[in-house]
Design a protein around this motif. Structure first.
Motif, mmCIF file in Angstrom:
data_model
loop_
_atom_site.group_PDB
_atom_site.id
_atom_site.type_symbol
_atom_site.label_atom_id
_atom_site.label_comp_id
_atom_site.label_asym_id
_atom_site.label_seq_id
_atom_site.Cartn_x
_atom_site.Cartn_y
_atom_site.Cartn_z
ATOM 1 N N LEU A 294 26.081 53.061 65.082
ATOM 2 C CA LEU A 294 25.207 53.146 63.920
ATOM 3 C C LEU A 294 25.432 51.953 62.996
ATOM 4 N N SER A 295 24.355 51.450 62.426
ATOM 5 C CA SER A 295 24.476 50.400 61.417
ATOM 6 C C SER A 295 24.722 51.042 60.052
ATOM 7 N N TYR A 296 25.133 50.209 59.094
ATOM 8 C CA TYR A 296 25.286 50.718 57.734
ATOM 9 C C TYR A 296 23.964 51.312 57.237
ATOM 10 N N TYR A 297 22.851 50.669 57.610
ATOM 11 C CA TYR A 297 21.557 51.167 57.164
ATOM 12 C C TYR A 297 21.230 52.517 57.804
ATOM 13 N N ASP A 298 21.585 52.707 59.078
ATOM 14 C CA ASP A 298 21.363 54.004 59.729
ATOM 15 C C ASP A 298 22.047 55.124 58.951
ATOM 16 N N LYS B 252 17.869 60.944 53.617
ATOM 17 C CA LYS B 252 17.100 62.068 54.157
ATOM 18 C C LYS B 252 17.617 63.386 53.606
ATOM 19 N N ASN B 253 18.924 63.464 53.373
ATOM 20 C CA ASN B 253 19.490 64.684 52.816
ATOM 21 C C ASN B 253 19.255 64.784 51.312
ATOM 22 N N ILE B 254 19.152 63.646 50.629
ATOM 23 C CA ILE B 254 18.866 63.674 49.194
ATOM 24 C C ILE B 254 17.432 64.119 48.944
ATOM 25 N N TYR B 255 16.493 63.514 49.687
ATOM 26 C CA TYR B 255 15.073 63.748 49.410
ATOM 27 C C TYR B 255 14.450 64.777 50.337
#
Length: 253
Positions: A138-142, A149-152
């Motif tokens: 996984l990248s930092y952006y991933d 996604k969990n915030i919004y």
């Protein structure tokens, strides 16, 4: 305008800066050119290198771009150094990480972004617990996307870096309108076309620096008749004597 490379202000920049964004790309880019003279004893401090830090400030000393040099072209005939830079999101996109991010979302975001010149306006209410593990896949952006996604609680969002180096979030399902664009007033030129599937518009306007790709804008005619709501696909912001922007738009459905 102020142009700063590795904390040195470049005072021979010509024509200002161009900052670009695209709906299909997260990272934004900037380009500008400055005059150089090899015989000038001050030229040495102007020598940029790949990875040099770049800041562009407007006349009010407010940041309009922060990033790092990605390309340099020395034009010997014109005595110009042409600089291209990317914002720090490009590092998050292209750098994979190995490790575990556990605990609250707020703590995880702090751990994730602490090594970069980027921050998220973390609210103390982000107490939901997550356990995200990357084995280098996984990248930092991933990982940042997982937190967002969990915030919004949706996958329908776009992230970008605002002028103050904080993370901006656009939620397409909401009206992210940044104001009206009026033909003949703040819209300098406009072109509209239809191909049976979508309405496309290209406008050049004196506008708002917060209008970036993913923003929804409303275009109206001088008599206040709505032409349509459009999602910005591509934005080109030109910072010179007059602040203008060129927008490639797709009508919102």
């Amino acid at each position: 305008m102020k142009f700063i490379i590795d904390d040195n202000e470049i005072k021979t920049v010509i024509k200002g800066a161009t900052i670009r964004g695209c709906l299909s790309l997260v990272s934004r880019s900037a380009s500008f050119s400055f005059i150089y003279n090899e015989a000038d004893p001050d030229f040495e401090k102007y020598k940029a290198k790949i990875g040099s830090g770049v800041k562009i400030k407007n006349d009010s000393n407010k940041n309009v771009f922060s990033g790092f040099v990605t390309k340099i072209n020395y034009n010997q005939d014109k005595k110009l150094v042409e600089i291209e830079a990317s914002d720090y999101f490009s590092i998050l996109l292209n750098k994979n990480v190995t490790g575990r991010f556990t605990g609250s979302i707020a703590a995880g975001l702090n751990d994730l972004l602490s090594g970069f010149n980027i921050f998220f306006d973390i609210k103390t209410s982000l107490t939901k617990k997550l356990n995200v593990i990357s084995f280098g896949n996984l990248s930092y952006y991933d990982i940042l996307e997982i937190f967002m996604k969990n915030i919004y609680e949706t996958e329908e969002f776009k992230l970008y870096i605002k002028s103050d180096s904080s993370i901006g979030v656009l939620l397409p399902l909401k009206d992210n309108s940044k104001g009206d664009f009026i033909l003949g007033k703040n819209v300098i030129s406009a072109q509209f076309s239809q191909d049976g599937f979508e309405n496309i518009a290209k406008i050049t306007a004196i506008g708002n620096e917060n209008v970036v790709s993913g923003t929804v804008i409303k275009i109206i005619d001088p008599k206040n008749n709505k032409i349509g709501y459009f999602t910005v696909k591509n934005d080109i912001h030109t910072y010179g004597n007059i602040y203008t922007m060129e927008l490639d738009l797709k009508e919102r459905i």
